[in-house]
Design a protein around this motif. Structure first.
Motif, PDB file in Angstrom:
ATOM      1  N   ASN A 157       0.853  -1.184   0.000  1.00 53.85           N
ATOM      2  CA  ASN A 157       0.000   0.000   0.000  1.00 53.85           C
ATOM      3  C   ASN A 157       0.894   1.242   0.000  1.00 53.85           C
ATOM      4  O   ASN A 157       1.796   1.373   0.827  1.00 53.85           O
ATOM      5  N   MET A 158       0.657   2.159  -0.923  1.00 49.17           N
ATOM      6  CA  MET A 158       1.511   3.336  -1.053  1.00 49.17           C
ATOM      7  C   MET A 158       1.533   4.196   0.214  1.00 49.17           C
ATOM      8  O   MET A 158       2.516   4.883   0.495  1.00 49.17           O
ATOM      9  N   GLU A 159       0.456   4.129   0.992  1.00 46.27           N
ATOM     10  CA  GLU A 159       0.427   4.891   2.242  1.00 46.27           C
ATOM     11  C   GLU A 159       1.527   4.457   3.200  1.00 46.27           C
ATOM     12  O   GLU A 159       2.012   5.259   3.998  1.00 46.27           O
ATOM     13  N   VAL A 160       1.912   3.208   3.124  1.00 47.39           N
ATOM     14  CA  VAL A 160       2.957   2.714   4.019  1.00 47.39           C
ATOM     15  C   VAL A 160       4.275   3.413   3.736  1.00 47.39           C
ATOM     16  O   VAL A 160       4.955   3.891   4.646  1.00 47.39           O
ATOM     17  N   TYR A 161       4.649   3.508   2.470  1.00 49.71           N
ATOM     18  CA  TYR A 161       5.919   4.140   2.115  1.00 49.71           C
ATOM     19  C   TYR A 161       5.886   5.648   2.424  1.00 49.71           C
ATOM     20  O   TYR A 161       6.913   6.249   2.756  1.00 49.71           O
ATOM     21  N   GLU A 162       4.708   6.212   2.351  1.00 48.58           N
ATOM     22  CA  GLU A 162       4.561   7.641   2.660  1.00 48.58           C
ATOM     23  C   GLU A 162       4.875   7.937   4.123  1.00 48.58           C
ATOM     24  O   GLU A 162       5.210   9.073   4.476  1.00 48.58           O
ATOM     25  N   ARG A 169      10.217  14.395   6.529  1.00 53.54           N
ATOM     26  CA  ARG A 169       9.925  15.628   5.793  1.00 53.54           C
ATOM     27  C   ARG A 169      10.849  15.804   4.584  1.00 53.54           C
ATOM     28  O   ARG A 169      11.489  16.850   4.399  1.00 53.54           O
ATOM     29  N   VAL A 170      10.931  14.732   3.781  1.00 52.55           N
ATOM     30  CA  VAL A 170      11.745  14.771   2.570  1.00 52.55           C
ATOM     31  C   VAL A 170      10.927  14.218   1.409  1.00 52.55           C
ATOM     32  O   VAL A 170       9.907  13.560   1.603  1.00 52.55           O
ATOM     33  N   PHE A 171      11.408  14.494   0.200  1.00 58.75           N
ATOM     34  CA  PHE A 171      10.790  13.910  -0.983  1.00 58.75           C
ATOM     35  C   PHE A 171      11.251  12.452  -1.123  1.00 58.75           C
ATOM     36  O   PHE A 171      12.318  12.077  -0.623  1.00 58.75           O
ATOM     37  N   PRO A 172      10.482  11.614  -1.810  1.00 60.24           N
ATOM     38  CA  PRO A 172      10.847  10.195  -1.931  1.00 60.24           C
ATOM     39  C   PRO A 172      12.258   9.962  -2.461  1.00 60.24           C
ATOM     40  O   PRO A 172      12.948   9.049  -2.013  1.00 60.24           O
ATOM     41  N   GLU A 173      12.697  10.786  -3.407  1.00 61.04           N
ATOM     42  CA  GLU A 173      14.007  10.548  -4.023  1.00 61.04           C
ATOM     43  C   GLU A 173      15.179  10.794  -3.074  1.00 61.04           C
ATOM     44  O   GLU A 173      16.317  10.434  -3.375  1.00 61.04           O
TER      45      GLU A 173
END
Length: 226
Positions: A157-162, A169-173
């Motif tokens: 679930n994408m919420e988990v990685y979020e 407080r960073v962007f995924p990359e």
């Protein structure tokens, strides 16, 4: 394969089970008492544990990971008739103190010394993760230990990685995500993390459209990638 990140990595997030902690350690330590099919029992235990998490997430019928771990072991015992079922509680107790892989403390310390933030992002329940981290002597290493229990769902679930991007407080990359589970790497790649597949058992690749940035045999290569 090892690729340098295109942007600086400030946070290293690790899956727990199979990546930091050896999920087969509980059975291996008790193999003699379990009988000749102990390895088969361990493989089924892990297989069903993951299967139950995926099915529960898809149905939106959450049960915490410890409950699924117990259920998976019961199923494994039912499928492996030669295994001594009287060992059930012994195996469950051992699962709370799984061995970490030998290189884990050194690699984590090396990344920490370079100023990186470190976190666990796991399907494990908070109590399970606390027990494993403490047993491995990693209490002071992690800046955060994140459990899906807060969301009542499971990877991928994408919420988990979020949870990781929100925590730091960073962007995924800006996050390097490490997992021994190729399906987990695929999910994290889809979310936008720089991903590293820790392919400890030499499995063939899958999910070619969601390729990791690097494939390593163990965590040692992270110090070279960093």
């Amino acid at each position: 394969m090892a690729l340098s990140p295109s942007k600086p990595i400030s946070v290293y997030v690790f899956d727990a089970y199979g990546t930091l902690f050896d999920v087969h350690a509980a059975v291996r330590k008790n193999a003699e008492g379990l009988g000749p099919d102990a390895q088969r029992l361990s493989e089924l235990w892990r297989q069903k544990q993951l299967e139950y998490s995926w099915i529960r997430a898809m149905m939106n019928r959450y049960q915490d990971f410890w409950t699924l771990t117990e259920q998976a072991l019961d199923t494994a015992f039912a499928m492996v008739g030669t295994a001594d079922k009287s060992m059930r509680q012994t195996l469950l107790d051992a699962y709370w103190q799984l061995d970490c892989y030998p290189e884990v403390p050194i690699v984590l310390k090396g990344l920490k010394d370079r100023g990186a933030k470190l976190a666990i992002l796991s399907n494990g329940s908070p109590a399970m993760l606390e027990g494993a981290v403490k047993a491995a002597g990693l209490d002071e290493v992690f800046d955060a230990v994140l459990s899906v229990d807060a969301l009542k769902t499971y990877k991928t679930n994408m919420e988990v990685y979020e949870m990781a991007t929100t925590e730091f407080r960073v962007f995924p990359e800006a996050i390097s995500f490490q997992s021994s589970n190729r399906w987990d790497v695929a999910g994290a790649t889809a979310f936008g993390f720089r991903t590293v597949w820790i392919n400890r058992t030499g499995n063939p690749d899958e999910y070619s459209d969601l390729a990791p940035a690097a494939v390593l045999q163990d965590l040692n290569g992270l110090l070279t990638l960093a």
